[in-house]
Design an enzyme around this catalytic site. Structure first.
Site, PDB file in Angstrom:
ATOM      1  N   GLY A 154       3.390  33.165  11.158  1.00 59.96           N
ATOM      2  CA  GLY A 154       3.800  33.914   9.987  1.00 59.96           C
ATOM      3  C   GLY A 154       5.287  33.696   9.705  1.00 59.96           C
ATOM      4  O   GLY A 154       6.041  33.226  10.555  1.00 59.96           O
ATOM      5  N   CYS A 155       5.719  34.062   8.508  1.00 54.87           N
ATOM      6  CA  CYS A 155       7.111  33.833   8.123  1.00 54.87           C
ATOM      7  C   CYS A 155       8.068  34.709   8.922  1.00 54.87           C
ATOM      8  O   CYS A 155       9.097  34.224   9.429  1.00 54.87           O
ATOM      9  CB  CYS A 155       7.297  34.062   6.621  1.00 54.87           C
ATOM     10  SG  CYS A 155       6.706  35.657   6.003  1.00 54.87           S
ATOM     11  N   PHE A 156       7.771  35.988   9.078  1.00 56.64           N
ATOM     12  CA  PHE A 156       8.647  36.861   9.859  1.00 56.64           C
ATOM     13  C   PHE A 156       8.744  36.403  11.323  1.00 56.64           C
ATOM     14  O   PHE A 156       9.850  36.335  11.875  1.00 56.64           O
ATOM     15  CB  PHE A 156       8.182  38.309   9.788  1.00 56.64           C
ATOM     16  CG  PHE A 156       8.519  39.009   8.503  1.00 56.64           C
ATOM     17  CD1 PHE A 156       9.830  39.084   8.047  1.00 56.64           C
ATOM     18  CD2 PHE A 156       7.535  39.622   7.737  1.00 56.64           C
ATOM     19  CE1 PHE A 156      10.156  39.737   6.863  1.00 56.64           C
ATOM     20  CE2 PHE A 156       7.843  40.279   6.556  1.00 56.64           C
ATOM     21  CZ  PHE A 156       9.155  40.330   6.113  1.00 56.64           C
ATOM     22  N   THR A 158       8.414  33.401  12.498  1.00 55.91           N
ATOM     23  CA  THR A 158       9.178  32.163  12.557  1.00 55.91           C
ATOM     24  C   THR A 158      10.673  32.448  12.551  1.00 55.91           C
ATOM     25  O   THR A 158      11.430  31.935  13.395  1.00 55.91           O
ATOM     26  CB  THR A 158       8.818  31.245  11.381  1.00 55.91           C
ATOM     27  OG1 THR A 158       7.437  30.848  11.497  1.00 55.91           O
ATOM     28  CG2 THR A 158       9.684  29.995  11.366  1.00 55.91           C
ATOM     29  N   GLY A 159      11.132  33.275  11.612  1.00 52.53           N
ATOM     30  CA  GLY A 159      12.549  33.596  11.538  1.00 52.53           C
ATOM     31  C   GLY A 159      13.071  34.279  12.780  1.00 52.53           C
ATOM     32  O   GLY A 159      14.214  34.049  13.198  1.00 52.53           O
TER      33      GLY A 159
END
Length: 351
Positions: A154-156, A158-159
Site C-alpha cells: 500500500g502507499c502508506f 511504502t512511505g
C-alpha cells in the site's frame, strides 16, 4: 534471464486511478506491449474516449474481464482491482502459468486470519498467501526475481517502511516509540463516488481519518515485526490533503542510546546504495511532493533532534507512483529480468 523481446502485459481494472496510471507508464515502456485492458464500467470503449489525455497513444480498447481470454493474450498481468474482487481471477491466471503483480491488499498478508480480521471476510485464495512476495522492491529484489505472484505494498506502508526498515535492521531506534504521521492526496481512495471525497468536503480542508483502525496498519506491523523478530503495535495517523496526488510521511521515534547522525546516514546509505528510486537528501534539505509527482521516486531526509531525543524521518512519494503503479512496474521489471528502472525514469513535471 534478461531479454529485450516485448512481453505482452494485461492491466485488469485499467480504468481506476492506479489502473490508468499503470497504462500511462507502460504505454512508453521499452519492453512491453499492452495487449489487454479490462474495465467493467467502460467495456467496449476506447481508452481515449474515457481518458482524453491518452489520445494518440496506440492502445487496445477496454473490455470485460475474462480470465480465459487474458490467458491467451498476455504473459504478465497487473491487477488493479479492489480487494477480493480479483482474487479468484488471480488464482486462475497463476494456475494457467501467468505472472501476476497485484495492487490490492489481497496477497499482502501471510496469515489468512489477519486478512479476515482486517477485511471481515475469509480469504478467497489462501493457498497463494505463502508464495506471494511482498513487493517493497528495495528490500525484496532477490525474491522478486523468482516470483510468479507479487503483492504490491500500500502507499502508506511504502512511505513508512522505506524510512523505518533501514533503522530497525541496524537496531538504531526504540521500535515501541514509533509514531507515523502521514498525509495523502485524494487519489489514495478509489475512483468511486463518495461524500468524503467531494470537492466541497476536501477543498480548503485538512483532516485526520481512520485513526486507530486504518487497514494499512496491520500491513506495516507485519513487515516491521518480521524485521524485528517479534510483534509490534504502531500508532499511525493518516490525513487527507486537499490535493490530487502525493504522500508525505513524518515518522517520529526514539533513537537508541549512542545513535549518531552518522549511524543513521550510514543505515540509509547501506540500504539504498543500489536503489535508483530513493533519494537521500543533503542536510538542510527536506522532501517535497512536487519533486516526486507522477514518478516512482522517493525523497528521504532525517533530523536527529538532541534536545527532545527524537529522530524524525520524512519521506515523500507519489501515492499512484511509488505508492502503487510505479512500484508495481518496478516489481514487474525485476520479475522479468529487466533493469528495474525500465520505463520509470521520467522526471517529475515541475512546476
Amino acid at each position: 534471464m534478461v531479454t529485450h523481446d516485448k512481453v505482452k502485459v494485461a492491466v485488469v481494472g485499467a480504468s481506476g486511478y492506479s489502473g490508468i496510471e499503470a497504462v500511462r507508464i507502460l504505454a512508453s515502456h521499452p519492453f512491453v506491449e499492452l495487449s489487454v485492458l479490462t474495465s467493467e464500467h467502460y467495456a467496449g470503449r476506447e481508452v481515449a474516449d474515457v481518458y482524453r489525455h491518452m489520445a494518440g497513444v496506440d492502445l487496445p480498447p477496454f473490455e470485460e474481464l475474462r480470465p480465459d481470454l487474458v490467458q491467451d493474450r498476455a504473459e504478465v498481468v497487473l491487477s488493479c482491482l479492489p480487494e477480493t474482487v480479483g482474487t479468484a481471477h488471480t488464482a486462475e491466471l497463476i494456475k494457467a502459468g501467468l505472472k501476476v503483480v497485484d495492487l490490492s491488499a489481497d496477497f499482502r498478508f501471510k496469515d489468512a486470519a489477519q486478512f479476515r480480521a482486517t477485511y471481515g471476510i475469509e480469504h478467497p485464495a489462501p493457498q497463494l498467501l505463502a508464495e506471494a512476495v511482498y513487493g517493497l522492491s528495495e528490500f525484496h529484489r532477490h525474491e522478486l526475481r523468482e516470483a510468479r505472484l507479487v503483492a504490491t505494498p500500500g502507499c502508506f506502508p511504502t512511505g513508512a517502511l522505506l524510512a523505518l526498515l533501514p533503522l530497525i535492521r541496524r537496531d538504531l531506534i526504540e521500535p515501541s516509540s514509533i509514531i507515523i504521521d502521514a498525509k495523502s492526496g485524494t487519489t489514495g481512495a478509489r475512483r468511486a463516488a463518495s461524500i468524503e471525497q467531494l470537492f466541497a468536503e476536501v477543498n480548503e480542508n485538512f483532516r485526520a481519518y481512520k485513526v486507530g483502525n486504518h487497514r494499512h496498519v496491520p500491513e506495516m506491523e507485519q513487515e516491521i515485526s518480521a524485521a524485528l523478530g517479534r510483534d509490534i503495535a504502531l500508532l499511525f495517523v493518516p490525513h487527507l490533503l486537499p490535493i490530487t496526488r502525493g504522500l508525505l510521511s513524518s515518522i517520529f521515534m526514539r533513537p537508541r542510546s549512542g545513535t549518531t547522525e552518522s549511524d543513521v546516514h550510514a543505515a540509509f546509505e547501506a540500504s539504498f546504495a543500489k536503489s535508483r528510486f530513493v533519494r537521500i537528501l543533503k542536510p538542510g534539505e527536506l522532501p517535497e511532493l512536487r519533486n516526486v509527482r507522477a514518478t516512482n521516486f522517493c525523497e528521504l531526509a532525517f533530523i536527529l533532534d538532541r534536545r527532545s531525543e527524537t529522530l524524525l524521518v520524512i519521506t515523500a512519494i507519489d501515492n499512484l507512483g511509488k505508492g502503487a503503479s510505479g512500484q508495481a512496474i518496478q516489481n514487474m521489471n525485476l520479475m522479468l529480468g529487466y533493469d528495474e528502472a525500465a520505463g520509470l525514469l521520467a522526471a517529475a513535471p515541475v512546476p
